[in-house]
Scaffold this motif. Structure first.
Motif, short mmCIF file in Angstrom:
data_model
loop_
_atom_site.label_atom_id
_atom_site.label_comp_id
_atom_site.label_asym_id
_atom_site.label_seq_id
_atom_site.Cartn_x
_atom_site.Cartn_y
_atom_site.Cartn_z
N HIS A 140 -8.73 17.55 5.74
CA HIS A 140 -8.09 17.70 7.05
C HIS A 140 -8.21 16.46 7.92
O HIS A 140 -9.21 15.75 7.85
N PHE A 179 -11.43 21.52 1.58
CA PHE A 179 -10.63 21.42 2.80
C PHE A 179 -10.43 19.93 3.05
O PHE A 179 -11.41 19.20 3.22
N MET A 203 -0.99 25.09 3.85
CA MET A 203 -1.85 24.44 4.87
C MET A 203 -2.79 25.47 5.50
O MET A 203 -2.33 26.48 6.02
N ALA A 221 -5.23 21.22 5.31
CA ALA A 221 -5.73 21.98 6.46
C ALA A 221 -5.46 21.19 7.74
O ALA A 221 -5.37 19.95 7.71
N VAL A 222 -5.29 21.90 8.84
CA VAL A 222 -5.15 21.26 10.16
C VAL A 222 -6.20 21.86 11.09
O VAL A 222 -6.59 23.01 10.94
N ARG A 223 -6.65 21.05 12.03
CA ARG A 223 -7.64 21.53 13.03
C ARG A 223 -6.92 21.68 14.36
O ARG A 223 -6.60 20.68 15.01
N PHE A 272 -3.43 16.46 2.15
CA PHE A 272 -3.92 17.24 3.29
C PHE A 272 -3.58 18.71 3.08
O PHE A 272 -2.44 19.06 2.74
N PHE A 309 -12.89 14.97 5.82
CA PHE A 309 -11.95 14.86 6.95
C PHE A 309 -12.13 13.57 7.73
O PHE A 309 -13.11 12.84 7.57
#
Ligand SMILES: Cc1ncc(COP(=O)(O)O)c(C=O)c1O
Length: 383
Positions: A206, A204, A36, A224-226, A222, A168
């Motif tokens: 997210h 990416f 991630m 990536a996380v923000r 998924f 995203f």
């Protein structure tokens, strides 16, 4: 004679613990699946903490991508050096398009008009512009409506000067409505499935912000996380499962006592006379008011810490001063340190409590601390 500001004592200030910030980043990362990627949300001057200091520390800690609101913030971040990927979360104005190439930024794309404009900006600059396709799965703000995402994806794929770098969505109520969040996730994944040629593993992908992380399923595309709020050590809601991650607060907000005096029972305090004293009272007048970011809505509601004891705010918060009751705290004197948010002698006022007492949320509280308030940076060395 002008007084050099660096030699003046602090009257109302914020302390930013950069070592805690970096520990938080590492803890959050460690709690996520290894693949991630970490998108550090540092818009609004890194939530009021100071963009340069925060971003430099997060770069050091290994953030993969930085998200800011607009070109001005991105240009300020780019001063830290080339190469760091930066995503703009807000739409661009037409006059801003050319800065994408100048500052090497990724744009968020929600519409066919933006595809056309940014492709033209890329052609004019003689290079491809990186974009993240945003899909509206129910937030009702930015993004192409999920049912129309395949067409917009196709037009990005066909645009010679655009390079798709990410895709995203954004959740509307991840902290309050698990069922709707799950529906948004399904809409997003279904939209991706309907985009021919889209290769999630190369992008990416997210959706999750701080509150979303706790609703994240196991296996999924998924990657990536923000993260905004959580990296500053603040839980997105009171019963958050993320409490297990045990992040630490990065921000504290402090002021000092400017004056201590006695008022008789029956007298009133501050503008509008909203508070009548029911006993002879010792008040402390603090060196901070709404011009520093102590919300007027905290009038008669918030508490502060002095000598580690809770002291209630009396009457209305004013522009430069706030009045508190120190009758039960011995020996309060001019110059004593006051905690608005943070810890003192084993007691704590969290930003969540402070915000609740002002009818607001931690995100807004952090963004409301004004320019008049110096940010004092602490590192692990206590410097
Ligand atoms: C699009 C987007 N993603 C992520 C975030 C970060 O959210 P949080 O601070 O709750 O982690 C925000 C914050 O407003 C946002 O607007």
């Amino acid at each position: 004679m002008s007084v050099p500001t660096h030699s003046l004592p602090l009257r109302c200030w914020a302390e930013i613990d950069l070592a805690a910030l970096e520990r938080n980043l590492r803890l959050i990362r460690a709690s996520l699946p290894a693949h991630m990627r970490y998108v550090a949300v540092v818009k609004a001057d890194a939530y009021g903490h100071g963009l340069h200091h925060v971003a430099a520390r997060l770069m050091h800690g290994g953030a993969d991508l930085f998200a800011v609101a607009n070109v001005g913030e991105a240009a300020a971040l780019r001063e830290l050096g080339p190469g760091w990927p930066i995503l703009l979360l807000s739409p661009l104005l037409p006059e801003e398009d050319r800065f994408l190439a100048d500052y090497d930024l990724s744009a968020t794309v929600s519409s066919a008009d933006e595809v056309q404009r940014l492709d033209a900006a890329g052609r004019a600059a003689g290079r491809k512009i990186s974009v993240h396709l945003k899909i509206d799965t129910g937030m009702g703000r930015l993004g192409v409506w999920h049912e129309e995402a395949p067409q917009l994806h196709a037009s990005i794929a066909a645009a010679p000067y655009l390079q798709l770098a990410g895709v995203f969505t954004h959740f509307a109520s991840p902290d309050e409505d698990a069922a709707f969040t799950a529906q948004q996730r399904q809409r997003f994944l279904a939209a991706l499935d309907r985009c021919p040629g889209l290769r999630p593993a190369e992008l990416f992908v997210h959706a999750d912000n701080s509150a979303g992380i706790e609703t994240m399923p196991g296996a999924s595309p998924f990657n990536a996380v923000r993260v905004g709020l959580l990296q500053f050590g603040i839980l997105p809601h009171q019963h958050s499962l993320l409490a297990q991650v045990q992040t630490e607060p990065v921000f504290s907000f402090r002021t000092r006592v400017g004056l201590v005096k006695r008022l008789p029972a029956g007298s009133t305090v501050s503008y509008g006379r909203t508070r009548t004293l029911t006993r002879p009272t010792t008040i402390a007048v603090l060196c901070g008011g709404y011009a520093d970011g102590i919300p007027r809505a905290a009038s008669n509601r918030a508490q502060v810490l002095i000598h580690g004891r809770r002291c209630p705010v009396l009457g209305r918060v004013t522009m430069d001063q706030t009045i508190v009751d120190v009758t039960d705290v011995p020996a309060v004197a001019c110059g004593d340190e006051v905690v608005l948010v943070g810890r003192q002698d084993g007691a704590e006022i969290t930003i969540t409590e402070f915000s609740r007492n002002a009818d607001t949320i931690p995100w807004e509280t952090l963004c409301s601390v004004t320019k008049r308030v110096p940010r004092i940076y602490r590192t692990s060395l206590g410097v």
